[in-house]
Design a protein around this motif. Structure first.
Motif, PDB file in Angstrom:
ATOM      1  N   GLY A 367       0.802  -1.216   0.000  1.00 32.33           N
ATOM      2  CA  GLY A 367       0.000   0.000   0.000  1.00 32.33           C
ATOM      3  C   GLY A 367       0.838   1.270   0.000  1.00 32.33           C
ATOM      4  N   LYS A 368       2.076   1.181   0.512  1.00 32.85           N
ATOM      5  CA  LYS A 368       2.977   2.331   0.414  1.00 32.85           C
ATOM      6  C   LYS A 368       3.531   2.402  -1.005  1.00 32.85           C
ATOM      7  CE  LYS A 368       4.727   3.271   5.099  1.00 32.85           C
ATOM      8  NZ  LYS A 368       5.931   3.554   5.898  1.00 32.85           N
ATOM      9  N   ARG A 369       4.046   3.573  -1.374  1.00 34.74           N
ATOM     10  CA  ARG A 369       4.697   3.691  -2.665  1.00 34.74           C
ATOM     11  C   ARG A 369       5.962   2.828  -2.671  1.00 34.74           C
ATOM     12  NH1 ARG A 369       1.096   7.036  -2.036  1.00 34.74           N
ATOM     13  NH2 ARG A 369       0.107   5.049  -1.618  1.00 34.74           N
ATOM     14  N   ALA A 370       6.330   2.366  -3.860  1.00 39.09           N
ATOM     15  CA  ALA A 370       7.539   1.532  -3.999  1.00 39.09           C
ATOM     16  C   ALA A 370       8.760   2.435  -4.117  1.00 39.09           C
ATOM     17  CB  ALA A 370       7.415   0.615  -5.201  1.00 39.09           C
ATOM     18  N   ASP A 371       9.323   2.800  -2.973  1.00 39.43           N
ATOM     19  CA  ASP A 371      10.563   3.586  -2.882  1.00 39.43           C
ATOM     20  C   ASP A 371      11.613   2.657  -2.274  1.00 39.43           C
ATOM     21  OD1 ASP A 371       8.921   5.655  -3.707  1.00 39.43           O
ATOM     22  OD2 ASP A 371       9.086   6.826  -1.853  1.00 39.43           O
ATOM     23  N   LEU A 372      12.452   2.084  -3.115  1.00 41.31           N
ATOM     24  CA  LEU A 372      13.315   0.974  -2.703  1.00 41.31           C
ATOM     25  C   LEU A 372      14.759   1.156  -3.118  1.00 41.31           C
ATOM     26  CD1 LEU A 372      11.228  -1.949  -4.256  1.00 41.31           C
ATOM     27  CD2 LEU A 372      10.991  -1.033  -1.937  1.00 41.31           C
ATOM     28  N   VAL A 373      15.628   0.508  -2.389  1.00 38.98           N
ATOM     29  CA  VAL A 373      17.045   0.456  -2.745  1.00 38.98           C
ATOM     30  C   VAL A 373      17.483  -1.011  -2.820  1.00 38.98           C
ATOM     31  CG1 VAL A 373      19.389   0.927  -1.907  1.00 38.98           C
ATOM     32  CG2 VAL A 373      17.609   2.671  -1.690  1.00 38.98           C
ATOM     33  N   ILE A 374      18.252  -1.330  -3.838  1.00 43.63           N
ATOM     34  CA  ILE A 374      18.873  -2.656  -3.917  1.00 43.63           C
ATOM     35  C   ILE A 374      20.377  -2.450  -3.951  1.00 43.63           C
ATOM     36  CG2 ILE A 374      19.012  -4.825  -5.197  1.00 43.63           C
ATOM     37  CD1 ILE A 374      16.368  -3.868  -6.599  1.00 43.63           C
ATOM     38  N   ALA A 375      21.056  -3.055  -2.971  1.00 43.84           N
ATOM     39  CA  ALA A 375      22.513  -2.884  -2.876  1.00 43.84           C
ATOM     40  C   ALA A 375      23.200  -4.229  -3.018  1.00 43.84           C
ATOM     41  CB  ALA A 375      22.880  -2.249  -1.541  1.00 43.84           C
ATOM     42  N   SER A 376      24.376  -4.188  -3.629  1.00 36.84           N
ATOM     43  CA  SER A 376      25.173  -5.401  -3.778  1.00 36.84           C
ATOM     44  C   SER A 376      25.976  -5.656  -2.509  1.00 36.84           C
ATOM     45  CB  SER A 376      26.143  -5.259  -4.950  1.00 36.84           C
ATOM     46  OG  SER A 376      27.027  -6.376  -4.960  1.00 36.84           O
ATOM     47  N   TYR A 394      27.637   0.178   9.242  1.00 34.56           N
ATOM     48  CA  TYR A 394      29.057   0.412   9.495  1.00 34.56           C
ATOM     49  C   TYR A 394      29.979   0.206   8.293  1.00 34.56           C
ATOM     50  CZ  TYR A 394      27.403   0.276  14.316  1.00 34.56           C
ATOM     51  OH  TYR A 394      26.728   0.522  15.481  1.00 34.56           O
ATOM     52  N   SER A 395      29.500  -0.435   7.234  1.00 37.02           N
ATOM     53  CA  SER A 395      30.437  -0.772   6.155  1.00 37.02           C
ATOM     54  C   SER A 395      29.964  -0.409   4.750  1.00 37.02           C
ATOM     55  CB  SER A 395      30.735  -2.287   6.180  1.00 37.02           C
ATOM     56  OG  SER A 395      31.090  -2.710   7.464  1.00 37.02           O
ATOM     57  N   MET A 396      28.670  -0.276   4.546  1.00 35.88           N
ATOM     58  CA  MET A 396      28.165  -0.045   3.186  1.00 35.88           C
ATOM     59  C   MET A 396      28.505   1.365   2.704  1.00 35.88           C
ATOM     60  SD  MET A 396      24.349  -0.786   1.722  1.00 35.88           S
ATOM     61  CE  MET A 396      24.581  -2.560   1.667  1.00 35.88           C
ATOM     62  N   ARG A 397      28.703   1.487   1.388  1.00 37.52           N
ATOM     63  CA  ARG A 397      29.029   2.773   0.767  1.00 37.52           C
ATOM     64  C   ARG A 397      28.044   3.054  -0.354  1.00 37.52           C
ATOM     65  NH1 ARG A 397      35.281   0.775   0.249  1.00 37.52           N
ATOM     66  NH2 ARG A 397      35.641   0.674   2.505  1.00 37.52           N
ATOM     67  N   PRO A 398      27.866   4.313  -0.727  1.00 43.45           N
ATOM     68  CA  PRO A 398      26.937   4.621  -1.825  1.00 43.45           C
ATOM     69  C   PRO A 398      27.227   3.804  -3.091  1.00 43.45           C
ATOM     70  CG  PRO A 398      27.582   6.640  -0.743  1.00 43.45           C
ATOM     71  CD  PRO A 398      28.426   5.539  -0.132  1.00 43.45           C
ATOM     72  N   SER A 399      28.501   3.517  -3.330  1.00 44.05           N
ATOM     73  CA  SER A 399      28.833   2.788  -4.558  1.00 44.05           C
ATOM     74  C   SER A 399      28.333   1.343  -4.545  1.00 44.05           C
ATOM     75  CB  SER A 399      30.342   2.814  -4.791  1.00 44.05           C
ATOM     76  OG  SER A 399      31.018   2.364  -3.634  1.00 44.05           O
ATOM     77  N   ASP A 400      27.862   0.857  -3.416  1.00 43.10           N
ATOM     78  CA  ASP A 400      27.298  -0.493  -3.361  1.00 43.10           C
ATOM     79  C   ASP A 400      25.853  -0.514  -3.847  1.00 43.10           C
ATOM     80  OD1 ASP A 400      29.698  -1.257  -2.171  1.00 43.10           O
ATOM     81  OD2 ASP A 400      28.951  -0.763  -0.174  1.00 43.10           O
ATOM     82  N   ILE A 401      25.270   0.675  -3.979  1.00 49.99           N
ATOM     83  CA  ILE A 401      23.857   0.766  -4.361  1.00 49.99           C
ATOM     84  C   ILE A 401      23.732   0.638  -5.873  1.00 49.99           C
ATOM     85  CG2 ILE A 401      21.905   2.376  -4.455  1.00 49.99           C
ATOM     86  CD1 ILE A 401      22.815   3.220  -1.580  1.00 49.99           C
ATOM     87  N   GLU A 402      22.953  -0.346  -6.303  1.00 47.46           N
ATOM     88  CA  GLU A 402      22.866  -0.638  -7.733  1.00 47.46           C
ATOM     89  C   GLU A 402      21.565  -0.150  -8.345  1.00 47.46           C
ATOM     90  OE1 GLU A 402      23.617  -4.860  -8.132  1.00 47.46           O
ATOM     91  OE2 GLU A 402      25.777  -4.463  -8.157  1.00 47.46           O
ATOM     92  N   THR A 403      20.467  -0.321  -7.618  1.00 41.95           N
ATOM     93  CA  THR A 403      19.157  -0.001  -8.174  1.00 41.95           C
ATOM     94  C   THR A 403      18.373   0.839  -7.177  1.00 41.95           C
ATOM     95  OG1 THR A 403      19.179  -2.163  -9.252  1.00 41.95           O
ATOM     96  CG2 THR A 403      17.063  -1.021  -9.170  1.00 41.95           C
TER      97      THR A 403
END
Lengths: 439, 439
Positions: A367-376, A394-403
């Motif tokens: 029911g919420k809008r599909a606002d999603l992140v997919i990270a490697s 503690y470890s993820m970086r923006p460059s890990d975000i793919e979609t």
């Protein structure tokens, strides 16, 4: 079987709902702009089918980040002045540059760069406070991002706002009417701060916001100086002052909230004011440490904000999340405070709630809008994996975000922006840089 | 014209030498393992020619980062336990896991992952303290990285060191002899800390280091608990205690140095001890804030360290640099401290100095080894550019780093490791994860 537009799979799905348990081998079904369902892929695949099924091996899905306080167009002043005393920074660098350069054209171009940077870092929604917000809205909706755009209010005439308050309020009202009903943009009235807005203008802002049922957005108790000045002028702390004039309510997003008394915290809790915690800006400008563990204990909803890029110097919510999770442990001599789940909640669900979008975004819920992140997760700095929340904090970086998906539409695919020409946005930034440098 | 192996160009060259002025349209000439020359490309190209001339449009060259304190092999415990009280974290999670898993095979595999992560983040040299350092040396030299490998010393028998101190010292001496003359590995003796090493073992460590002219590496004044315990046992602070037994000298790299009296600072300055500042570890474990502005004012050389990935949770010196530049401003209520140039100096030249490699690496100077980083600036979060130092300190991310050279050899090219199979290193990490999780 129900046909949906997308079924997105991942080894780990974090909905940020309920008990925050991790769904292994999860999937999200997206229908139009909305989340149709989220859960184990084995369950989702029994009820939904799609011609777009995305593989999610070694990936994690979580809700898009919410940047609860920024001045997006200030990206064009990124790094223009650093490591300076606050007054020198403001008076000799930021204000003169704003005075010289701000225009609808500047804001429009700069907001595109800000959207590009934020989307690539997994931010799907931001809460803005600036001027020329109409052009900001045009640019961001064309890209497809979500925002609450707050029209700035200050006491004095400035630039195109030559009549002072009357001009700000007239433009704020036009802005509210203009975006009414838009599915990506909601609006706010944004009186700047207690040292730049009179009680009358705060009240006028509140009345305007109430008339149209929109949000209020203000800076609050950012610096020791601001508190001292407010005490001198009104005999009250900024929180007490705004409370005494009836400004504070659930409608208000208050940025910073660094210098608070226990009574201030009680007031914020009682009036259900949402706090936009901007830790990196507070550190870099030497403003201080907001008492976040205390705020959370008092039941106050706290989101994360980057502030403008002139004081941070980026729009990276993953960075704020990580810094917040670490710094408060040292400040309170307690390594258990602001744990990784709490930090991710602040960056997503709590953030959406404090900007009035708690029903729309911030978590993965049918029911919420599909606002999603997919990270490697197949990265040297993310292996091995024992705790996915810890890795995000503690470890993820923006460059890990793919979609990145906003409102059911994929805006970032394999790390690249799909809805505008990335190179053209960068070239515009370089042209403005040359103009500003050569002046 | 002198023929050299590489001429590397960039819009901006930061040598981190002299007055730190920025060389626009700069170039570095690399001959064999060494920097032959660095300066404006127009000058370099008059004296040097090469069949490898690298274009540097929209790029910056700076010295490789030096990670002055880590336990590289602990990457395999990344995120295994977070947000816990220190004693619970150590006693229930870290020590039992080390007890169970540590072996030459574990350390060898883990060090490969650590090298991959560090190189991709622009770290060319690290100062390690752990066990099985011989296998660590084999793995890192095969990849081509530079390190000071410190053989850990503790009072009690443990794992393959069943004879206690005698075993640690025997292995430390073998380790020193084994790597003598190696161009990438230098060695250190690493007594762990005042609460795990007797005065006798500290003295024996110093004597061994002096005998072979190698470094000493220890933890010092990390937690309030450690200081209290040391006062109780020896009637002195950890710094006073180590000074009283003649341990402190220019040969020592002291990690953490969070809890220091003014007298401690005087001692560290007088004895020319180098400090490895590990801000993110200190924050995350709630250890506290090291008095870095005071240390710098006292003339102490301060480098940056990530500590092990179990307490950080990555090996990202860019992150440490950015956090250090921001946090000390808030701690000292002064936005001018630890400015962007100081932060980059700590991450490079000062770091090399405090681990005994000041003549070898840490800056771009003819005669030093060619340990270099080339980063792209054509990024949304790095535009516009007004101040390149500010961008490195406050906005750059590991993913901006494109090329990393160590000892004249390109190890990272277009972000990918050239000297080992990256996918194989990640697969090994996943296999260890499965083993550790299923136990």
């Amino acid at each position: 079987m129900l046909k949906v537009d997308h079924i997105i799979k991942a080894d780990y799905l974090l909905t940020m709902e309920g008990d925050l348990s991790i769904i292994n081998d999860g999937a999200v079904a997206v229908s139009g702009t909305d989340i149709a369902a989220a859960g184990a892929f084995s369950d989702i695949s029994k009820k939904y089918s799609s011609s777009n099924v995305t593989d999610g091996t070694e990936k994690v899905i979580f809700p898009g980040f919410v940047n609860t306080h920024t001045h997006a167009a200030m990206v064009y002043f990124r790094g223009i002045a650093d490591d300076l005393p606050l007054q020198e920074w403001l008076e000799k660098h930021i204000w003169p540059n704003e005075m010289k350069w701000l225009s609808a054209e500047f804001v429009g171009d700069a907001v595109e760069l800000a959207c590009l940077e934020m989307l690539k870092g997994g931010v799907t929604t931001f809460n803005d406070m600036y001027f020329y917000e109409n052009i900001a809205g045009e640019k961001l909706t064309s890209i497809g991002m979500r925002a609450v755009l707050g029209s700035g209010i200050i006491d004095f005439p400035w630039k195109d706002y030559s009549q002072g308050p009357d001009d700000y309020f007239r433009k704020a009202e036009e802005h509210i009417r203009n975006w009414k009903g838009n599915e990506l943009v909601t609006t706010a009235v944004a009186p700047h701060a207690t040292f730049t807005c009179s009680p009358e203008n705060y009240t006028r802002a509140r009345e305007l916001a109430e008339k149209y049922g929109v949000r209020l957005h203000t800076h609050l108790a950012e610096t020791e100086f601001e508190v001292a000045q407010c005490r001198q002028r009104f005999g009250k702390t900024p929180v007490e002052h705004l409370d005494s004039i009836g400004f504070l309510s659930e409608r208000v997003s208050a940025a910073h909230c660094v210098w608070l008394t226990d009574n201030d915290i009680d007031i914020l809790a009682k009036k259900k004011v949402g706090v936009a915690h901007c830790i990196e800006s507070n550190l870099k400008l030497a403003s201080g440490f907001a008492p976040v563990p205390k705020l959370l204990k008092a039941g106050i909803t706290v989101g994360l904000g980057t502030d403008g890029a002139a004081s941070n110097n980026d729009l990276n919510i993953l960075g704020e999340l990580s810094t917040a999770a670490k710094v408060h442990k040292a400040v309170s001599s307690d390594p258990t405070v602001v744990n990784s789940k709490t930090a991710l909640l602040m960056a997503t669900k709590a953030g959406a709630e404090i900007i009035g979008l708690g029903e729309i975004t911030g978590s993965i819920k049918p029911g919420k809008r599909a606002d999603l992140v997919i990270a490697s997760l197949n990265r040297p700095h993310l292996l091995p994996i024992y705790d996915i929340y810890s890795h995000i904090a503690y470890s993820m970086r923006p460059s890990d975000i793919e979609t990145v998906m906003v409102n059911g539409k994929i805006l970032i695919d394999k790390g690249e922006l799909m809805t505008a020409n990335e190179e053209a946005i960068l070239e515009k930034a370089k042209r403005w840089q040359k103009k500003i440098q050569s002046s």
